[in-house]
Design an enzyme around this catalytic site. Structure first.
Site, PDB file in Angstrom:
ATOM      1  N   TYR A 141       0.797  -1.076   0.052  1.00  0.00           N
ATOM      2  CA  TYR A 141      -0.109   0.113  -0.013  1.00  0.00           C
ATOM      3  C   TYR A 141       0.778   1.207   0.013  1.00  0.00           C
ATOM      4  O   TYR A 141       0.733   2.011  -0.769  1.00  0.00           O
ATOM      5  CB  TYR A 141      -0.907  -0.138   1.117  1.00  0.00           C
ATOM      6  CG  TYR A 141      -1.768   1.189   1.479  1.00  0.00           C
ATOM      7  CD1 TYR A 141      -2.593   1.850   0.833  1.00  0.00           C
ATOM      8  CD2 TYR A 141      -1.167   1.845   2.620  1.00  0.00           C
ATOM      9  CE1 TYR A 141      -3.205   2.742   1.212  1.00  0.00           C
ATOM     10  CE2 TYR A 141      -1.746   3.268   2.949  1.00  0.00           C
ATOM     11  CZ  TYR A 141      -3.032   3.595   2.290  1.00  0.00           C
ATOM     12  OH  TYR A 141      -3.573   4.987   2.629  1.00  0.00           O
TER      13      TYR A 141
HETATM   14  N1  LIG Z   1      -7.861   3.915   6.730  1.00  0.00           N
HETATM   15  C1  LIG Z   1      -6.724   4.632   7.211  1.00  0.00           C
HETATM   16  O1  LIG Z   1      -6.099   4.666   8.396  1.00  0.00           O
HETATM   17  C2  LIG Z   1      -5.885   5.342   6.505  1.00  0.00           C
HETATM   18  C3  LIG Z   1      -4.872   6.189   6.833  1.00  0.00           C
HETATM   19  C4  LIG Z   1      -4.301   7.135   5.935  1.00  0.00           C
HETATM   20  C5  LIG Z   1      -4.768   7.265   4.638  1.00  0.00           C
HETATM   21  N2  LIG Z   1      -5.693   6.670   4.379  1.00  0.00           N
HETATM   22  C6  LIG Z   1      -6.560   6.836   2.968  1.00  0.00           C
HETATM   23  O2  LIG Z   1      -7.339   8.097   3.081  1.00  0.00           O
HETATM   24  C7  LIG Z   1      -8.258   7.758   1.994  1.00  0.00           C
HETATM   25  C8  LIG Z   1      -9.787   7.909   2.617  1.00  0.00           C
HETATM   26  O3  LIG Z   1      -9.803   6.957   3.284  1.00  0.00           O
HETATM   27  P1  LIG Z   1     -11.367   6.265   3.878  1.00  0.00           P
HETATM   28  O4  LIG Z   1     -11.247   5.634   5.184  1.00  0.00           O
HETATM   29  O5  LIG Z   1     -12.428   7.390   3.538  1.00  0.00           O
HETATM   30  O6  LIG Z   1     -11.667   5.078   2.640  1.00  0.00           O
HETATM   31  P2  LIG Z   1     -12.750   4.201   2.387  1.00  0.00           P
HETATM   32  O7  LIG Z   1     -13.914   4.602   3.065  1.00  0.00           O
HETATM   33  O8  LIG Z   1     -12.431   2.902   2.038  1.00  0.00           O
HETATM   34  O9  LIG Z   1     -13.055   4.979   0.749  1.00  0.00           O
HETATM   35  C9  LIG Z   1     -12.457   4.667  -0.282  1.00  0.00           C
HETATM   36  C10 LIG Z   1     -13.578   4.809  -1.336  1.00  0.00           C
HETATM   37  O10 LIG Z   1     -12.837   4.806  -2.613  1.00  0.00           O
HETATM   38  C11 LIG Z   1     -13.602   4.190  -3.446  1.00  0.00           C
HETATM   39  N3  LIG Z   1     -13.071   3.257  -4.657  1.00  0.00           N
HETATM   40  C12 LIG Z   1     -12.528   2.380  -4.481  1.00  0.00           C
HETATM   41  N4  LIG Z   1     -11.881   1.819  -5.890  1.00  0.00           N
HETATM   42  C13 LIG Z   1     -12.808   2.909  -6.759  1.00  0.00           C
HETATM   43  C14 LIG Z   1     -12.575   2.889  -8.287  1.00  0.00           C
HETATM   44  N5  LIG Z   1     -12.061   2.153  -8.992  1.00  0.00           N
HETATM   45  N6  LIG Z   1     -13.363   4.343  -8.445  1.00  0.00           N
HETATM   46  C15 LIG Z   1     -13.761   5.068  -7.981  1.00  0.00           C
HETATM   47  N7  LIG Z   1     -13.676   4.843  -6.655  1.00  0.00           N
HETATM   48  C16 LIG Z   1     -13.389   3.867  -5.951  1.00  0.00           C
HETATM   49  C17 LIG Z   1     -14.398   3.227  -2.894  1.00  0.00           C
HETATM   50  O11 LIG Z   1     -15.606   2.902  -3.343  1.00  0.00           O
HETATM   51  P3  LIG Z   1     -16.991   2.078  -2.970  1.00  0.00           P
HETATM   52  O12 LIG Z   1     -17.621   3.039  -1.771  1.00  0.00           O
HETATM   53  O13 LIG Z   1     -17.477   1.592  -4.094  1.00  0.00           O
HETATM   54  O14 LIG Z   1     -16.322   0.910  -2.016  1.00  0.00           O
HETATM   55  C18 LIG Z   1     -14.659   4.029  -1.502  1.00  0.00           C
HETATM   56  O15 LIG Z   1     -15.752   4.666  -1.682  1.00  0.00           O
HETATM   57  C19 LIG Z   1      -7.819   6.827   1.076  1.00  0.00           C
HETATM   58  O16 LIG Z   1      -6.785   7.365   0.228  1.00  0.00           O
HETATM   59  C20 LIG Z   1      -6.922   6.173   1.978  1.00  0.00           C
HETATM   60  O17 LIG Z   1      -5.704   5.245   1.487  1.00  0.00           O
HETATM   61  C21 LIG Z   1      -6.379   5.905   4.974  1.00  0.00           C
END
Ligand SMILES: NC(=O)c1ccc[n+]([C@@H]2O[C@H](COP(=O)([O-])OP(=O)(O)OC[C@H]3O[C@@H](n4cnc5c(N)ncnc54)[C@H](OP(=O)(O)O)[C@@H]3O)[C@@H](O)[C@H]2O)c1
Length: 222
Positions: free
Chosen positions: A131
């Site tokens: 990742y």
């Molecule tokens: N989780 C952590 O602790 C963490 C830490 C640091 C940074 N981040 C980053 O923070 C950001 C937001 O996190 P979050 O918790 O809001 O993530 P999330 O709830 O998993 O949301 C990710 C979104 O991306 C969408 N997605 C996936 N594949 C796609 C595609 N092919 N086309 C269009 N959309 C697509 C998903 O769609 P669906 O709703 O249809 O599945 C989902 O709505 C991400 O970039 C993540 O890498 C996360």
């Protein structure tokens, strides 16, 4: 300003779209990948949505979807679902979106990356290595893109209520023991501030964790 939110149906994306919708300064375009999600945004939230899977679409198709936008926020992610999706979403999806902005002359790009992405030593020996390789490479491409970028590097995301407070940038490493926790509501609020303040935040990489300082104070430290 019309702002495309890539990953709008995600946990950060939904909060951000609703914040932008409430603000008089912005008009969000929710980029989603499922017809039910599009219906939800348009019918329940009154937010325009584009049905565009970043994974399945070409650069030209993404560029078409983003027409009329002046800024893009990347907050999509594969959610750690296997190496292939890390490649096609977190890495190539982000790269295609950057290329689509170049093609469509959308200069402003806000990337949600991850804490310590540029420090390989911090993640090379962890389960998050693949990742992080994707996130680091997408950040690198964005810095070289010629776009007016801001790269936000939050720590571990929480889904409790926002605190409205962030950690001073020079003290952020002391947050390692709580995985640099930051609530998604606070991240979304800070993204809005970044969009409102390009003159302070453009061409910057900003680590984020919750702390004791208000967001305006953090903006002044950048
Ligand atoms: N989780 C952590 O602790 C963490 C830490 C640091 C940074 N981040 C980053 O923070 C950001 C937001 O996190 P979050 O918790 O809001 O993530 P999330 O709830 O998993 O949301 C990710 C979104 O991306 C969408 N997605 C996936 N594949 C796609 C595609 N092919 N086309 C269009 N959309 C697509 C998903 O769609 P669906 O709703 O249809 O599945 C989902 O709505 C991400 O970039 C993540 O890498 C996360």
């Amino acid at each position: 300003m019309r702002v495309a939110v890539i990953g709008a149906n995600g946990r950060v994306g939904q909060i951000l779209c609703q914040l932008l919708k409430k603000s008089a300064k912005f008009e969000p375009l929710a980029v989603v990948r499922d017809q039910n999600q599009k219906n939800y945004f348009e019918q329940d939230l009154g937010i325009e949505a584009s049905l565009t899977s970043i994974e399945e679409s070409s650069v030209a198709e993404i560029s078409d979807a983003l027409k009329g936008c002046e800024a893009v926020v990347w907050t999509a992610g594969a959610g750690g679902k296997g190496i292939e999706r890390i490649f096609t979403v977190d890495l190539d999806g982000a790269m295609k979106t950057i290329e689509a902005c170049q093609k469509g002359q959308i200069s402003r790009f806000v990337m949600v990356s991850a804490i310590n992405a540029e420090k390989r030593d911090a993640w090379w020996s962890t389960a998050l290595r693949n990742y992080y390789i994707a996130k680091r490479t997408a950040d690198f491409a964005l810095r070289c893109s010629g776009l007016e970028y801001t790269i936000l590097q939050p720590g571990s995301l929480g889904s409790e209520s926002g605190t409205g407070k962030l950690c001073q940038l020079d003290q952020i490493q002391s947050k390692k023991s709580d995985f640099y926790l930051i609530q998604r509501e606070d991240l979304a609020q800070f993204i809005q501030l970044v969009l409102e303040n390009p003159e302070i935040t453009a061409q910057k990489t900003i680590p984020l964790a919750n702390g004791d300082s208000n967001m305006q104070e953090i903006l002044q430290q950048i």
